[in-house]
Design a protein around this motif. Structure first.
Motif, PDB file in Angstrom:
ATOM      1  N   ARG A  32       0.830  -1.195   0.000  1.00 20.02           N
ATOM      2  CA  ARG A  32       0.000   0.000   0.000  1.00 20.02           C
ATOM      3  C   ARG A  32       0.875   1.259   0.000  1.00 20.02           C
ATOM      4  O   ARG A  32       0.565   2.253  -0.650  1.00 20.02           O
ATOM      5  CB  ARG A  32      -0.909  -0.002   1.229  1.00 20.02           C
ATOM      6  CG  ARG A  32      -1.997   1.049   1.217  1.00 20.02           C
ATOM      7  CD  ARG A  32      -2.797   1.015   2.498  1.00 20.02           C
ATOM      8  NE  ARG A  32      -2.013   1.381   3.680  1.00 20.02           N
ATOM      9  CZ  ARG A  32      -1.706   2.621   4.023  1.00 20.02           C
ATOM     10  NH1 ARG A  32      -2.117   3.633   3.271  1.00 20.02           N
ATOM     11  NH2 ARG A  32      -1.000   2.881   5.103  1.00 20.02           N
ATOM     12  N   PHE A  34       4.242   1.565  -1.005  1.00 23.64           N
ATOM     13  CA  PHE A  34       5.278   1.773  -2.012  1.00 23.64           C
ATOM     14  C   PHE A  34       4.877   1.418  -3.439  1.00 23.64           C
ATOM     15  O   PHE A  34       5.419   1.984  -4.379  1.00 23.64           O
ATOM     16  CB  PHE A  34       6.533   0.957  -1.656  1.00 23.64           C
ATOM     17  CG  PHE A  34       7.231   1.450  -0.434  1.00 23.64           C
ATOM     18  CD1 PHE A  34       8.012   2.594  -0.494  1.00 23.64           C
ATOM     19  CD2 PHE A  34       7.105   0.800   0.771  1.00 23.64           C
ATOM     20  CE1 PHE A  34       8.656   3.062   0.631  1.00 23.64           C
ATOM     21  CE2 PHE A  34       7.745   1.262   1.900  1.00 23.64           C
ATOM     22  CZ  PHE A  34       8.525   2.402   1.828  1.00 23.64           C
ATOM     23  N   ASP A  36       3.865   0.981  -7.090  1.00 22.13           N
ATOM     24  CA  ASP A  36       3.489   1.895  -8.166  1.00 22.13           C
ATOM     25  C   ASP A  36       3.777   3.353  -7.803  1.00 22.13           C
ATOM     26  O   ASP A  36       3.142   4.253  -8.314  1.00 22.13           O
ATOM     27  CB  ASP A  36       2.001   1.722  -8.508  1.00 22.13           C
ATOM     28  CG  ASP A  36       1.737   2.050  -9.969  1.00 22.13           C
ATOM     29  OD1 ASP A  36       2.713   2.113 -10.722  1.00 22.13           O
ATOM     30  OD2 ASP A  36       0.575   2.257 -10.331  1.00 22.13           O
ATOM     31  N   LYS A  37       4.719   3.576  -6.916  1.00 22.86           N
ATOM     32  CA  LYS A  37       5.076   4.950  -6.559  1.00 22.86           C
ATOM     33  C   LYS A  37       6.552   5.168  -6.850  1.00 22.86           C
ATOM     34  O   LYS A  37       7.348   4.227  -6.814  1.00 22.86           O
ATOM     35  CB  LYS A  37       4.808   5.204  -5.079  1.00 22.86           C
ATOM     36  CG  LYS A  37       3.337   5.117  -4.739  1.00 22.86           C
ATOM     37  CD  LYS A  37       3.058   5.791  -3.423  1.00 22.86           C
ATOM     38  CE  LYS A  37       1.580   5.898  -3.149  1.00 22.86           C
ATOM     39  NZ  LYS A  37       0.929   4.612  -2.868  1.00 22.86           N
ATOM     40  N   VAL A  38       6.892   6.405  -7.135  1.00 21.00           N
ATOM     41  CA  VAL A  38       8.296   6.731  -7.374  1.00 21.00           C
ATOM     42  C   VAL A  38       8.918   7.159  -6.045  1.00 21.00           C
ATOM     43  O   VAL A  38       8.420   8.064  -5.389  1.00 21.00           O
ATOM     44  CB  VAL A  38       8.435   7.852  -8.414  1.00 21.00           C
ATOM     45  CG1 VAL A  38       9.882   8.290  -8.532  1.00 21.00           C
ATOM     46  CG2 VAL A  38       7.930   7.381  -9.765  1.00 21.00           C
ATOM     47  N   VAL A  39       9.952   6.457  -5.627  1.00 22.16           N
ATOM     48  CA  VAL A  39      10.684   6.819  -4.416  1.00 22.16           C
ATOM     49  C   VAL A  39      11.861   7.684  -4.851  1.00 22.16           C
ATOM     50  O   VAL A  39      12.588   7.317  -5.777  1.00 22.16           O
ATOM     51  CB  VAL A  39      11.190   5.561  -3.684  1.00 22.16           C
ATOM     52  CG1 VAL A  39      11.875   5.935  -2.399  1.00 22.16           C
ATOM     53  CG2 VAL A  39      10.051   4.606  -3.431  1.00 22.16           C
ATOM     54  N   LEU A  44      10.997   3.821  -9.744  1.00 24.99           N
ATOM     55  CA  LEU A  44       9.595   3.436  -9.628  1.00 24.99           C
ATOM     56  C   LEU A  44       9.511   2.046  -9.006  1.00 24.99           C
ATOM     57  O   LEU A  44      10.134   1.113  -9.482  1.00 24.99           O
ATOM     58  CB  LEU A  44       8.955   3.417 -11.022  1.00 24.99           C
ATOM     59  CG  LEU A  44       7.534   2.884 -11.106  1.00 24.99           C
ATOM     60  CD1 LEU A  44       6.545   3.936 -10.639  1.00 24.99           C
ATOM     61  CD2 LEU A  44       7.192   2.456 -12.515  1.00 24.99           C
ATOM     62  N   CYS A  45       8.736   1.951  -7.939  1.00 20.90           N
ATOM     63  CA  CYS A  45       8.618   0.660  -7.271  1.00 20.90           C
ATOM     64  C   CYS A  45       7.657  -0.241  -8.035  1.00 20.90           C
ATOM     65  O   CYS A  45       6.499   0.111  -8.241  1.00 20.90           O
ATOM     66  CB  CYS A  45       8.130   0.851  -5.837  1.00 20.90           C
ATOM     67  SG  CYS A  45       7.880  -0.718  -5.029  1.00 20.90           S
TER      68      CYS A  45
ATOM     69  N   SER B  39      -0.381  -2.585 -11.506  1.00 21.75           N
ATOM     70  CA  SER B  39       0.884  -2.083 -12.044  1.00 21.75           C
ATOM     71  C   SER B  39       1.858  -3.233 -12.303  1.00 21.75           C
ATOM     72  O   SER B  39       2.623  -3.208 -13.261  1.00 21.75           O
ATOM     73  CB  SER B  39       1.496  -1.090 -11.067  1.00 21.75           C
ATOM     74  OG  SER B  39       1.713  -1.698  -9.827  1.00 21.75           O
TER      75      SER B  39
END
Lengths: 171, 140
Positions: A32, A34, A36-39, A44-45, B39
């Motif tokens: 939830r 990480f 599909d998020k860019v760190v 991009l995770c 994704s």
């Protein structure tokens, strides 16, 4: 294209996940956070690769959840300089080309990084003028690969080996 | 959050594909629900279109042992395994300073770089299975 990144995180475990086994709950919570998020500075995770260790489970004063110190590895999409990627052209404007890799479409190739001789045609498309005066157009939905210092379409290479090498030599 | 190791190892496309497959990723849009995130499914679908789709662990190991004489860097190997160059133009794009490095053989003797690139492509062709034909080509 893909690398693993090892991360340690103090993870508060919301009480509604306490009915699940601890590892499953931690994984769900990490996804939830990480997925599909860019760190920043990592990329991009794509996925949570594995959980290496779980420690603690402290309940801090005034909080309704236990906090675990979790060490885990994430599967990140992070291309390195000089890597070859193959994507589809999704659009173009006066600055350059936009390329999509299906799952990641925020790639922009500015005009000055394309191969020598690439210019805009009258109708706005980008094209490459070869030495013989041929005009090779870069069209939407064409496949090509990005390189550090240039770009070419796979079809140019596949169509004519000689021509392909010429395109290479121009870099 | 503390980043312990930003780079704990590179993965080839095949390894990512294998990992996602083991987690239960499918191309079917409904099959994805629940098991893996949307994704992840997209990455899986993208990778299925790359040469990684029919590689095996053995073929990659074989390639790594057979290409030792070419003195490739890890980045070069990664590019080649991920994209399976089929022409000299591909090889030149994927290997840094390919011409200069391929003009000598393992003993440092001068060699014709084109011949050596051909030799290299031959290994790639032998070790990795050819990509499956695209659907539109099959219907023609």
């Amino acid at each position: 294209m893909f690398v693993l990144s090892q991360i340690e995180h103090n993870l508060p475990m919301p009480p509604h996940l306490l009915n699940q086994p601890l590892v499953d709950a931690i994984k769900a919570e990490l996804e939830r956070l990480f997925l599909d998020k860019v760190v920043a500075n990592l990329g991009l995770c794509v996925s949570v690769y594995d959980i290496r260790s779980v420690e603690g489970g402290f309940i801090f004063p005034g909080e309704g959840c236990s906090t675990y110190k979790v060490s885990f590895r994430l599967l990140m999409f992070r291309p390195f300089v000089g890597e070859v990627l193959v994507g589809k052209i999704s659009g173009y404007d006066e600055k350059g080309l936009h390329v999509s890799l299906d799952f990641f479409s925020d790639i922009c190739i500015p005009g000055h990084l394309m191969q020598y001789g690439t210019a805009r045609a009258l109708d706005g498309r980008w094209m490459l003028k070869t030495e013989d005066g041929d005009e090779l157009y870069l069209d939407i939905d064409d496949e090509g690969s990005i390189k550090g210092d240039g770009l070419g379409l796979l079809a140019w290479w596949a169509a004519d080996e000689e021509e392909g090498e010429e395109v290479e030599a121009e870099e | 959050m503390k980043i312990e190791k930003a780079n704990a190892g590179f993965l080839t496309n095949f390894e990512v594909l294998d990992f996602l497959r083991s987690r239960g990723a499918k191309t079917d849009p409904m099959g994805c629900l629940g098991a893996v995130a949307a994704s992840e499914c997209k990455v899986y679908e993208y990778l299925l279109k790359t040469p990684a789709c029919n590689q095996t662990r053995e073929s990659i190991n074989e390639f790594v042992t057979r290409c030792e004489s070419f003195k490739l860097t890890n980045a070069d190997k990664l590019n080649v395994i991920n994209w399976r160059p089929s022409s000299a133009a591909d090889a030149y794009a994927m290997l840094e300073e390919c011409g200069k490095r391929f003009s000598k053989d393992e003993r440092g003797e001068a060699r014709d770089e084109d011949e050596r690139v051909e030799e290299f492509l031959e290994i790639v062709k032998e070790v990795f299975p050819p990509p499956p034909p695209k659907p539109e080509e099959m219907t023609e």
